[in-house]
Every structure is written in structure tokens, then in C-alpha cells.
Design a protein around this motif. Structure first.
Motif, short mmCIF file in Angstrom:
data_model
loop_
_atom_site.label_atom_id
_atom_site.label_comp_id
_atom_site.label_asym_id
_atom_site.label_seq_id
_atom_site.Cartn_x
_atom_site.Cartn_y
_atom_site.Cartn_z
N PHE A 190 0.84 -1.20 0.00
CA PHE A 190 0.00 0.00 0.00
C PHE A 190 0.88 1.25 0.00
O PHE A 190 0.66 2.19 -0.77
CB PHE A 190 -0.89 -0.03 1.24
CG PHE A 190 -1.73 1.19 1.46
CD1 PHE A 190 -3.02 1.25 1.00
CD2 PHE A 190 -1.23 2.29 2.16
CE1 PHE A 190 -3.82 2.36 1.21
CE2 PHE A 190 -1.99 3.41 2.38
CZ PHE A 190 -3.30 3.45 1.90
N ALA A 191 1.89 1.26 0.86
CA ALA A 191 2.76 2.43 0.99
C ALA A 191 3.57 2.67 -0.29
O ALA A 191 3.74 3.82 -0.72
CB ALA A 191 3.69 2.26 2.18
N ILE A 192 4.08 1.60 -0.90
CA ILE A 192 4.86 1.75 -2.12
C ILE A 192 3.99 2.32 -3.24
O ILE A 192 4.42 3.19 -4.01
CB ILE A 192 5.49 0.41 -2.53
CG1 ILE A 192 6.58 0.01 -1.54
CG2 ILE A 192 6.06 0.49 -3.94
CD1 ILE A 192 7.15 -1.37 -1.79
N ALA B 230 1.35 4.18 -2.92
CA ALA B 230 1.11 5.60 -2.63
C ALA B 230 2.33 6.43 -3.00
O ALA B 230 2.19 7.56 -3.50
CB ALA B 230 0.78 5.78 -1.14
N ALA B 231 3.51 5.89 -2.77
CA ALA B 231 4.73 6.61 -3.13
C ALA B 231 4.87 6.75 -4.64
O ALA B 231 5.25 7.80 -5.16
CB ALA B 231 5.95 5.89 -2.55
N VAL B 232 4.56 5.68 -5.38
CA VAL B 232 4.68 5.71 -6.84
C VAL B 232 3.76 6.76 -7.44
O VAL B 232 4.16 7.55 -8.31
CB VAL B 232 4.39 4.32 -7.42
CG1 VAL B 232 4.23 4.39 -8.94
CG2 VAL B 232 5.49 3.34 -7.06
N VAL B 233 2.51 6.79 -6.99
CA VAL B 233 1.58 7.76 -7.57
C VAL B 233 1.99 9.19 -7.22
O VAL B 233 1.84 10.11 -8.03
CB VAL B 233 0.13 7.45 -7.14
CG1 VAL B 233 -0.12 7.82 -5.68
CG2 VAL B 233 -0.87 8.17 -8.05
N ARG B 234 2.56 9.37 -6.05
CA ARG B 234 3.00 10.71 -5.66
C ARG B 234 4.26 11.13 -6.40
O ARG B 234 4.48 12.33 -6.61
CB ARG B 234 3.21 10.76 -4.14
CG ARG B 234 1.90 10.72 -3.37
CD ARG B 234 2.08 10.47 -1.89
NE ARG B 234 0.79 10.46 -1.21
CZ ARG B 234 0.63 10.22 0.08
NH1 ARG B 234 1.69 9.96 0.85
NH2 ARG B 234 -0.57 10.22 0.63
N MET B 235 5.08 10.17 -6.81
CA MET B 235 6.24 10.50 -7.63
C MET B 235 5.82 10.93 -9.04
O MET B 235 6.48 11.75 -9.67
CB MET B 235 7.18 9.29 -7.71
CG MET B 235 7.92 9.00 -6.42
SD MET B 235 8.94 7.50 -6.53
CE MET B 235 10.16 8.06 -7.72
N ALA B 236 4.73 10.35 -9.53
CA ALA B 236 4.26 10.69 -10.88
C ALA B 236 3.52 12.02 -10.92
O ALA B 236 3.54 12.72 -11.94
CB ALA B 236 3.35 9.58 -11.40
N MET B 237 2.89 12.40 -9.83
CA MET B 237 2.02 13.58 -9.83
C MET B 237 2.74 14.90 -10.12
O MET B 237 2.17 15.75 -10.80
CB MET B 237 1.25 13.66 -8.50
CG MET B 237 0.19 12.57 -8.38
SD MET B 237 -0.69 12.58 -6.81
CE MET B 237 -1.77 13.99 -7.08
N VAL C 270 -2.21 -2.60 -3.04
CA VAL C 270 -1.48 -1.73 -3.97
C VAL C 270 -2.44 -0.77 -4.68
O VAL C 270 -2.18 0.44 -4.76
CB VAL C 270 -0.70 -2.58 -5.00
CG1 VAL C 270 -0.22 -1.72 -6.16
CG2 VAL C 270 0.48 -3.25 -4.33
N PHE C 271 -3.54 -1.29 -5.20
CA PHE C 271 -4.50 -0.43 -5.89
C PHE C 271 -5.12 0.59 -4.94
O PHE C 271 -5.38 1.74 -5.30
CB PHE C 271 -5.59 -1.26 -6.57
CG PHE C 271 -5.16 -1.87 -7.86
CD1 PHE C 271 -5.02 -1.09 -9.01
CD2 PHE C 271 -4.85 -3.22 -7.95
CE1 PHE C 271 -4.62 -1.65 -10.21
CE2 PHE C 271 -4.44 -3.80 -9.14
CZ PHE C 271 -4.32 -3.01 -10.28
N LEU C 272 -5.35 0.17 -3.70
CA LEU C 272 -5.87 1.10 -2.71
C LEU C 272 -4.85 2.20 -2.41
O LEU C 272 -5.21 3.37 -2.23
CB LEU C 272 -6.22 0.34 -1.43
CG LEU C 272 -7.03 1.09 -0.38
CD1 LEU C 272 -8.39 1.49 -0.92
CD2 LEU C 272 -7.21 0.22 0.87
N GLY C 273 -3.57 1.82 -2.38
CA GLY C 273 -2.53 2.82 -2.18
C GLY C 273 -2.47 3.82 -3.31
O GLY C 273 -2.25 5.02 -3.09
#
Length: 390
Positions: A254-256, A258-265, A306-309
Motif C-alpha cells: 500500500f505504501a509503495i 502511494a509513493a509511486v503515484v505521488r512521484m508521478a504527480m 497496492v491499488f488502494l494505495g
């Protein structure tokens, strides 16, 4: 991302990982010692209780003193809380540790968010810097539980013995010291003062703004989803006989994400609209919560986690960007404190309700009820569309 922002992200990771590692280890130790789901819910609620009372004073303190002083106080609280758990791993001391480490995280995050928001210019840059800063909790939500889980399983003579838990708590006590060192190299921003002769600010003055009230309600919906996932996964894993490291890995997935989507934003910030991202995340979360109880294995739970993250990880930068645009500059800390107080007041009550409800409706019922609430709450988030960004 500049060097100062990178230092602040690393500082936040170290402090937040201390709290998240203890938030995994303490409930597992309580379950090992035979405490009930309600007792575990109480323990988890205490991580948020201190923040309810300290958030507004911490926000006002940050408005007056900037970054370093609040973070120094936070480091002292976190080291003390984790150290006590390592020395005396019994349920009452775990409760004290939860209060101290939870409060430390709250004080630090207000100071860090205020500093970063003040340094940004315009809506696009706000979304960018808050996406980068949001990497801190996302990464620490992996680092803390995963490291604690490894220590619990491997540091003792047998997996999950008392020495393993004590080693996990001791490791968590070391992490905040790096936070203090990292923050020392960041330059303070000039203070912003209220208009001379103006009336003493009250928190109700902020709540007059209907858009802020709407934003706080949406934030509550989404934080409840985060809480139920953090609460239910250790209990569900314990019921299915999963190891501490496996449970930590599910939460880590979940945390990873969330990190991936925040890196893309940050790369898409100019094209993102705050309200649209929030509404989409709420719809996706409702669907995943409906599915979660049917998942038969740890691998399937990990995929859903993962999808929830990805969904919940996209939300915080959008909320923080909007919050900084609708509140006065000299009251950013107070507004951040109000937001933190509101979601943590919920985090105190909700785990208690989760613990009681789990004995009545079960784990599946918890997922479905919270999913229905967040899905219905998307209508409130849709109203944020009317706000004009900078």
C-alpha cells in the motif's frame, strides 16, 4: 525537487517511520499477549489522541516559530516513546508510547507542511511540492512496518518472541535522531505576522469559510478509509495465520503504491484538477473496499492493497494544495492544525468503533460500511469543483 525539500522529505520519513513501525509492532504484541480486538482498537486510537489536543497549539506554535523548534520537540517525544516501549514492552507502556510517537508525528508534520507550502508559488507548484512531500509518509509507511516486522520475526531466538519486539522498538527509537540532524541544515523562512491591531484570531474564523468545511469533511471520509485498512489488515492477517513480515509487506505494498503515484504527480501537476483527483479516488476506494473481504490469499490482499494505495495516495497533495490556497498565509499552521485535529479526532473514535463493530459485523462488514460512506461522500468532494485555483 531542490536539496532543501529533499532534506525535509528524508527528515519526515525517519520520524514517521518510527511511529508506523510501532503502530505495527504494538498491536501485534498486544494480540500475542491475548488482548482483545477492542483493546487493540484502543491502542491504535491512542496514536491519534495526542494529535487531537496538540494539533491547534502546534499549528499556532509553528506560525510563530517556524520549522526547527517544533521538529526538535517532536524528535524528543518520539525517541522517548519508542525507548519506553523497548525497555518495558507491556500494554500500559505501549499505550504511552502510542501517545508520544503519535503526538510527535503530528507536531512535525504541521511544521513541515507549513514550511513547504509557504515556499511554493502558485497552484501548480503547490501540487508539485506537496506531492514530493507526501512521499515521506508513503515511504515511511513501508519502511517502518517492514523493518519492525523483520525485527519481530528474526531478532529473537524464535519468531515473534519478546526480544524480537524489543529489538523492533529499539530500532524505531534511533530513527528520529536522523530527523533532527537533517532539519538543522534547512533555512528558516521569514515570519508572517497578522495585520497590526486586528482582533485575536479564533479557529471559528477559519470555519466560516464553507469551502474549508467541505474540504475538512472530504478529508475525514478519506482518512477513515486509511484507518480501517491499517486496523483491519493486522487482524485479518492474524486470523489467517500470516507472519508479521507478511502483514508488514501487505501494508508496505500500500505504501509503495502511494509513493509511486505521488512521484508521478509532480510531472502531471499542471494538468491535474484537485477536485477531479479526489472524486476519482473516492470512487475507486469504495469499489476496492467492496472487493477486499473476498480475497482468499496474502498475494491477493497485497494486490488490492497496492491499488488502494494508488487511490488514497493521490489525495493528500490535492487537499494540501487547496488548503493553502483558501487560508490566510499567517494562519497556515493553524489551518493545518485544524485539519490534523479533525482527522485525528476521527482516528481516536473510529478504531474503537472498528474494534466493537468487528465483533458484530465482522471484517467484511467494516469494509463494506466504510466503502459505502466514502462512495456516498464523493458528492461532497464534487462541490470542490466550484473553487477557483490560483
Amino acid at each position: 525537487m531542490n536539496l532543501a525539500l529533499a532534506r525535509l522529505i528524508a527528515a519526515q520519513i525517519c520520524l514517521h517511520a518510527c511511529m508506523t513501525g510501532i503502530r505495527l509492532a504494538a498491536p501485534l504484541l498486544a494480540l500475542r499477549e491475548g488482548f482483545s480486538g477492542l483493546a487493540v482498537g484502543l491502542l491504535l486510537a491512542l496514536f491519534a489522541l495526542t494529535q487531537v489536543f496538540l494539533a491547534l497549539p502546534a499549528g499556532r506554535y509553528a506560525d510563530r516559530h517556524g520549522l526547527r523548534k517544533p521538529v526538535t520537540i517532536s524528535v524528543g517525544m518520539a525517541v522517548l516513546g519508542a525507548g519506553l516501549a523497548a525497555a518495558f514492552p507491556v500494554y500500559p507502556v505501549l499505550c504511552v508510547s502510542a501517545l508520544l510517537t503519535g503526538g510527535a508525528t503530528g507536531i512535525a508534520v504541521i511544521a513541515l507542511q507549513r514550511h513547504v507550502g509557504r515556499a511554493a508559488e502558485g497552484s501548480t507548484q503547490l501540487k508539485q511540492v506537496f506531492s514530493w512531500l507526501a512521499l515521506g509518509p508513503a515511504l515511511s509507511n513501508f519502511i517502518g512496518p517492514f523493518a519492525a516486522g523483520l525485527m519481530i520475526d528474526h531478532a529473537g531466538s524464535v519468531p515473534a518472541d519478546r526480544w524480537g519486539f524489543q529489538a523492533a522498538f529499539a530500532l524505531m527509537a534511533v530513527l528520529p535522531l536522523a530527523t533532527w540532524a537533517l532539519v538543522q541544515g534547512v533555512q528558516e523562512l521569514p515570519a508572517i505576522h497578522a495585520v497590526p491591531g486586528a482582533a485575536k484570531p479564533r479557529v471559528l474564523d477559519l470555519l466560516v469559510d464553507p469551502m474549508l468545511r467541505r474540504l475538512l469533511l472530504v478529508n475525514w471520509f478519506l482518512s477513515s478509509c486509511w484507518d480501517v485498512h491499517t486496523f483491519v489488515v493486522p487482524i485479518l492477517g492474524h486470523e489467517r495465520g500470516l507472519s508479521a513480515s507478511t502483514i508488514g509487506s501487505i501494508l508496505g505494498g500500500f505504501a509503495i503504491a502511494a509513493a509511486v503515484v505521488r512521484m508521478a504527480m509532480p510531472m502531471m501537476a499542471a494538468r491535474l484538477r484537485e477536485w477531479a483527483v479526489i472524486v476519482g479516488a473516492m470512487w475507486m476506494t469504495a469499489a476496492l473496499f467492496a472487493l477486499y473481504p473476498f480475497l482468499p490469499s496474502a498475494a491477493a490482499m497485497g494486490v488490492c492493497s497496492v491499488f488502494l494505495g494508488l487511490a488514497l495516495g493521490s489525495v493528500q497533495p490535492m487537499i494540501m494544495s487547496t488548503l493553502h490556497q483558501i487560508t490566510p498565509a499567517h494562519r497556515h499552521g493553524e489551518a493545518l492544525g485544524l485539519r490534523l485535529m479533525s482527522i485525528n479526532a476521527s482516528s481516536v473514535v473510529m478504531p474503537l468503533l472498528f474494534g466493537a463493530a468487528s465483533t458484530v459485523v465482522g471484517v467484511a462488514g467494516l469494509f463494506w460500511v466504510v466503502g459505502a460512506v466514502v462512495g456516498g461522500g464523493s458528492r461532497t468532494a464534487w462541490g470542490l469543483k466550484s473553487y477557483k485555483t490560483l
